[in-house]
Motif scaffolding. Sequence first.
Motif, PDB file in Angstrom:
ATOM      1  N   CYS A  24       0.831  -1.224  -0.001  1.00 18.26           N
ATOM      2  CA  CYS A  24      -0.119  -0.002   0.099  1.00 18.26           C
ATOM      3  C   CYS A  24       0.839   1.263   0.186  1.00 18.26           C
ATOM      4  O   CYS A  24       0.340   2.183  -0.579  1.00 18.26           O
ATOM      5  N   GLY A  25       2.054   1.186   0.644  1.00 21.40           N
ATOM      6  CA  GLY A  25       2.953   2.193   0.498  1.00 21.40           C
ATOM      7  C   GLY A  25       2.471   3.435   1.776  1.00 21.40           C
ATOM      8  O   GLY A  25       3.097   4.355   1.488  1.00 21.40           O
ATOM      9  N   GLU A  26       1.311   3.096   2.330  1.00 21.14           N
ATOM     10  CA  GLU A  26       1.103   4.207   3.495  1.00 21.14           C
ATOM     11  C   GLU A  26       1.486   3.900   4.771  1.00 21.14           C
ATOM     12  O   GLU A  26       1.332   4.956   5.562  1.00 21.14           O
ATOM     13  N   SER A  27       1.708   2.832   5.167  1.00 20.84           N
ATOM     14  CA  SER A  27       2.272   2.717   6.639  1.00 20.84           C
ATOM     15  C   SER A  27       3.823   2.011   6.591  1.00 20.84           C
ATOM     16  O   SER A  27       4.040   1.641   5.392  1.00 20.84           O
ATOM     17  N   LEU A  28       4.202   1.854   7.619  1.00 23.02           N
ATOM     18  CA  LEU A  28       5.584   1.601   7.813  1.00 23.02           C
ATOM     19  C   LEU A  28       5.585   0.020   7.764  1.00 23.02           C
ATOM     20  O   LEU A  28       4.605  -0.728   8.157  1.00 23.02           O
ATOM     21  N   GLY A  43       8.328  -9.267   0.112  1.00 16.50           N
ATOM     22  CA  GLY A  43       8.600  -7.890   0.553  1.00 16.50           C
ATOM     23  C   GLY A  43       8.301  -7.732   2.082  1.00 16.50           C
ATOM     24  O   GLY A  43       8.194  -8.783   2.830  1.00 16.50           O
ATOM     25  N   VAL A  44       8.261  -6.546   2.474  1.00 17.78           N
ATOM     26  CA  VAL A  44       7.757  -6.063   3.783  1.00 17.78           C
ATOM     27  C   VAL A  44       6.548  -5.487   3.819  1.00 17.78           C
ATOM     28  O   VAL A  44       6.175  -4.293   2.900  1.00 17.78           O
ATOM     29  N   LEU A  45       5.544  -6.115   4.537  1.00 21.31           N
ATOM     30  CA  LEU A  45       4.182  -5.191   4.507  1.00 21.31           C
ATOM     31  C   LEU A  45       3.806  -4.780   5.816  1.00 21.31           C
ATOM     32  O   LEU A  45       4.456  -5.242   6.756  1.00 21.31           O
ATOM     33  N   CYS A  46       2.980  -3.857   5.871  1.00 23.48           N
ATOM     34  CA  CYS A  46       2.364  -3.183   7.315  1.00 23.48           C
ATOM     35  C   CYS A  46       1.370  -4.276   7.956  1.00 23.48           C
ATOM     36  O   CYS A  46       1.022  -5.535   7.218  1.00 23.48           O
TER      37      CYS A  46
END
Length: 97
Positions: A24-28, A43-46
């Motif tokens: 989403c690119g919105e949270s860490l 990858g790395v997800l929120c």
Amino acid sequence: MRSNWKSRKRSRYIDAAGRMCHACGESLGQDLEYDRYTELIRGVLCQYCSGAVYECPHPDGCYRADYLNHPPAGHLRERYYTGGNRNDRPRLRGAAA
């Protein structure tokens, strides 16, 4: 507490595709996410995307489908360790015999 290998992998994926959630690119981004069939890290997800990325019904055109089809750090092609701990190994060997 994270184990060393997980911290190193997470850092490598953050270096390759950024600190924000790779979907989403919105949270860490917090959690390493991997393909359950190939065991390759995508990858790395929120926290939200980590639980919802597989619920995407779209073949393409939404951020979840885009992430699943073309993960931004997928070129690293590293495996996620899914094995057990040391105590599981002797038990599994004994069961196979």
